[in-house]
Design a protein around this motif. Structure first.
Motif, mmCIF file in Angstrom:
data_model
loop_
_atom_site.group_PDB
_atom_site.id
_atom_site.type_symbol
_atom_site.label_atom_id
_atom_site.label_comp_id
_atom_site.label_asym_id
_atom_site.label_seq_id
_atom_site.Cartn_x
_atom_site.Cartn_y
_atom_site.Cartn_z
ATOM 1 N N SER A 120 0.834 -1.201 0.000
ATOM 2 C CA SER A 120 0.000 0.000 0.000
ATOM 3 C C SER A 120 0.866 1.248 0.000
ATOM 4 O O SER A 120 0.445 2.301 -0.474
ATOM 5 C CB SER A 120 -0.953 0.001 1.201
ATOM 6 O OG SER A 120 -0.240 0.038 2.416
ATOM 7 N N SER B 164 1.621 1.795 -3.561
ATOM 8 C CA SER B 164 0.387 2.243 -4.201
ATOM 9 C C SER B 164 0.096 3.698 -3.868
ATOM 10 O O SER B 164 -0.342 4.473 -4.735
ATOM 11 C CB SER B 164 -0.790 1.368 -3.753
ATOM 12 O OG SER B 164 -0.601 0.035 -4.159
ATOM 13 N N MET B 165 0.335 4.089 -2.605
ATOM 14 C CA MET B 165 0.120 5.470 -2.197
ATOM 15 C C MET B 165 1.091 6.401 -2.922
ATOM 16 O O MET B 165 0.721 7.494 -3.366
ATOM 17 C CB MET B 165 0.295 5.600 -0.684
ATOM 18 C CG MET B 165 -0.023 6.975 -0.124
ATOM 19 S SD MET B 165 -1.789 7.297 0.021
ATOM 20 C CE MET B 165 -2.189 6.278 1.438
ATOM 21 N N SER C 20 -0.049 6.683 -6.508
ATOM 22 C CA SER C 20 -1.267 7.499 -6.578
ATOM 23 C C SER C 20 -0.945 8.980 -6.445
ATOM 24 O O SER C 20 -1.493 9.817 -7.180
ATOM 25 C CB SER C 20 -2.248 7.078 -5.482
ATOM 26 O OG SER C 20 -2.662 5.742 -5.648
ATOM 27 N N SER C 21 -0.049 9.327 -5.509
ATOM 28 C CA SER C 21 0.291 10.735 -5.311
ATOM 29 C C SER C 21 1.068 11.285 -6.511
ATOM 30 O O SER C 21 0.864 12.433 -6.924
ATOM 31 C CB SER C 21 1.097 10.916 -4.021
ATOM 32 O OG SER C 21 2.318 10.206 -4.060
ATOM 33 N N ALA D 33 -1.519 11.726 -9.314
ATOM 34 C CA ALA D 33 -2.393 12.860 -9.017
ATOM 35 C C ALA D 33 -1.665 14.173 -9.253
ATOM 36 O O ALA D 33 -2.213 15.115 -9.832
ATOM 37 C CB ALA D 33 -2.887 12.772 -7.572
ATOM 38 N N ALA E 13 2.191 12.393 1.413
ATOM 39 C CA ALA E 13 1.684 11.020 1.339
ATOM 40 C C ALA E 13 2.395 10.095 2.321
ATOM 41 O O ALA E 13 1.800 9.121 2.797
ATOM 42 C CB ALA E 13 1.826 10.483 -0.087
ATOM 43 N N VAL F 88 -8.085 3.073 1.465
ATOM 44 C CA VAL F 88 -9.060 4.060 0.981
ATOM 45 C C VAL F 88 -9.053 5.284 1.891
ATOM 46 O O VAL F 88 -9.126 6.429 1.423
ATOM 47 C CB VAL F 88 -10.467 3.436 0.898
ATOM 48 C CG1 VAL F 88 -11.504 4.502 0.545
ATOM 49 C CG2 VAL F 88 -10.491 2.311 -0.126
ATOM 50 N N LEU G 76 -6.226 7.518 0.975
ATOM 51 C CA LEU G 76 -6.510 8.326 -0.215
ATOM 52 C C LEU G 76 -7.443 9.480 0.124
ATOM 53 O O LEU G 76 -7.285 10.598 -0.391
ATOM 54 C CB LEU G 76 -7.133 7.447 -1.302
ATOM 55 C CG LEU G 76 -6.232 6.379 -1.925
ATOM 56 C CD1 LEU G 76 -6.994 5.612 -3.000
ATOM 57 C CD2 LEU G 76 -4.965 6.988 -2.504
ATOM 58 N N LEU H 31 -5.517 12.146 1.694
ATOM 59 C CA LEU H 31 -4.640 12.819 0.734
ATOM 60 C C LEU H 31 -5.410 13.793 -0.151
ATOM 61 O O LEU H 31 -4.848 14.799 -0.599
ATOM 62 C CB LEU H 31 -3.941 11.768 -0.133
ATOM 63 C CG LEU H 31 -2.802 12.243 -1.040
ATOM 64 C CD1 LEU H 31 -1.652 12.804 -0.207
ATOM 65 C CD2 LEU H 31 -2.307 11.094 -1.913
ATOM 66 N N TYR H 32 -6.693 13.525 -0.343
ATOM 67 C CA TYR H 32 -7.485 14.355 -1.259
ATOM 68 C C TYR H 32 -7.556 15.825 -0.845
ATOM 69 O O TYR H 32 -7.378 16.711 -1.709
ATOM 70 C CB TYR H 32 -8.898 13.781 -1.408
ATOM 71 C CG TYR H 32 -9.788 14.657 -2.254
ATOM 72 C CD1 TYR H 32 -9.658 14.656 -3.643
ATOM 73 C CD2 TYR H 32 -10.737 15.495 -1.681
ATOM 74 C CE1 TYR H 32 -10.452 15.482 -4.431
ATOM 75 C CE2 TYR H 32 -11.532 16.325 -2.450
ATOM 76 C CZ TYR H 32 -11.391 16.305 -3.819
ATOM 77 O OH TYR H 32 -12.168 17.129 -4.599
ATOM 78 N N PRO I 106 -8.604 5.447 -9.770
ATOM 79 C CA PRO I 106 -7.784 4.672 -8.823
ATOM 80 C C PRO I 106 -7.070 3.515 -9.490
ATOM 81 O O PRO I 106 -7.428 2.363 -9.333
ATOM 82 C CB PRO I 106 -8.822 4.169 -7.809
ATOM 83 C CG PRO I 106 -10.086 4.087 -8.594
ATOM 84 C CD PRO I 106 -10.021 5.230 -9.590
#
Length: 310
Positions: free
Chosen positions: A196, A199-200, A203-204, A207, A225, A266, A269, A272-273, A299
């Motif tokens: 994870s 993955s984080m 994702s960051s 984004a 993150a 989740v 995330l 982080l949003y 995602p």
């Protein structure tokens, strides 16, 4: 539809590299699909993400293309050196490190071919999706062990704080060992949730690339993150420990323990949003509202979330 000669040459070269390295690439796929290798499951998705990013921005990337033989050949020579190292030095390494060398050579060959057939301008414009292919390479053990140690230590420190804040009696016996009423909890290396974590990070990065234009703001998003990852992991550990003490110790062997990484990922995330939203808003103010999302973020790393072990 007629295919441009440079596109045909690039495709043939990329396919030739894939055929030559078919054995290592097949071993890489098996390595990534092995559930024991939690740090490698993202590898399967990376080429598709890079290809999608190039396709989305194809008009800008391929606006100015030309052959760049000198820089392209230099990169290809580097790829050949990595390939040679993979077959010589790599023979005495463990599987992950050997595959890291072999995969690095494949990635460098592909990058060199892109530079050779499309030129420096296209290469610079496509630099993010091209360098994103670095996630296709297994993390070398020396780097992986260091990252796991940092995440493990951070998760242990934060989970101890959360347990104390919950009012649960807790005694720290060592850096990673906590004694609770009728229960001893060890924050093991598996608690680092490296899957994870990757993955984080991915994702960051995605984004930031898709929604932000400032390099500084993109860096801020990635930096934020990390503590979010540690916090959500500590919250998972603390929650399971709290429930084991106050509800039922069998919670530690339940499906919530084994599969509990999904909701906490989740949550990460979701935390982080707001940071992303603030950065977008500040960028819009600075540019007079001209900055904004390039495309809607999806995602793409949802399949790589941690199953939750500690």
């Amino acid at each position: 539809m007629k295919i441009a000669p440079r596109n045909l040459l690039f495709t043939l070269f990329a396919l030739s590299v894939s055929v030559i390295l078919a054995g290592p690439l097949r071993a890489l796929l098996n390595y990534a699909l092995d559930t024991e290798n939690k740090h490698a499951s993202q590898i399967v998705l990376i080429p598709f993400i890079s290809a999608a990013l190039i396709y989305i921005n194809r008009k800008n990337i391929f606006r100015d293309v030309h052959y760049s033989p000198a820089p392209g050949l230099l990169v290809l020579i580097l790829g050949a050196g990595l390939l040679l190292a993979g077959y010589t030095v790599g023979a005495g390494l463990e599987e992950g490190d050997r595959l890291a060398l072999m995969t690095s050579s494949a990635v460098v060959f592909w990058l060199g071919a892109f530079l050779l057939f499309y030129g420096t301008t296209a290469f610079k414009t496509a630099i993010f999706p091209l360098l994103f292919m670095g996630f296709f390479i297994p993390i070398p053990s020396v780097v992986l062990n260091g990252v796991i140690a940092v995440l493990q230590r951070g998760s242990a420190e934060m989970s101890l704080v959360l347990l104390k804040l919950s009012g649960t009696p807790v005694l720290r016996e060592s850096v990673y060992l906590f004694r609770l009423p009728d229960l001893v909890i060890e924050v093991a290396p598996e608690c680092s949730v490296i899957r994870s974590g990757i993955s984080m990070l991915i994702s960051s990065l995605l984004a930031g690339h898709l929604f932000l234009r400032s390099t500084v703001r993109r860096g801020v998003l990635v930096a934020v993150a990390v503590p979010i990852l540690i916090f959500k992991n500590a919250l998972r550990i603390g929650t399971l420990a709290y429930l084991a003490v106050h509800v039922d110790q069998r919670i530690l062997t339940s499906a919530l323990h084994r599969e509990g990484g999904i909701p906490f990922f989740v949550l990460g995330l979701l935390l982080l949003y707001p940071v992303l939203a603030v950065l977008i808003k500040s960028e819009n103010k600075k540019t007079g509202g001209q900055a904004g999302p390039i495309v809607k973020l999806r995602p793409v790393t949802a399949q790589n979330i941690d199953s939750g072990h500690f």
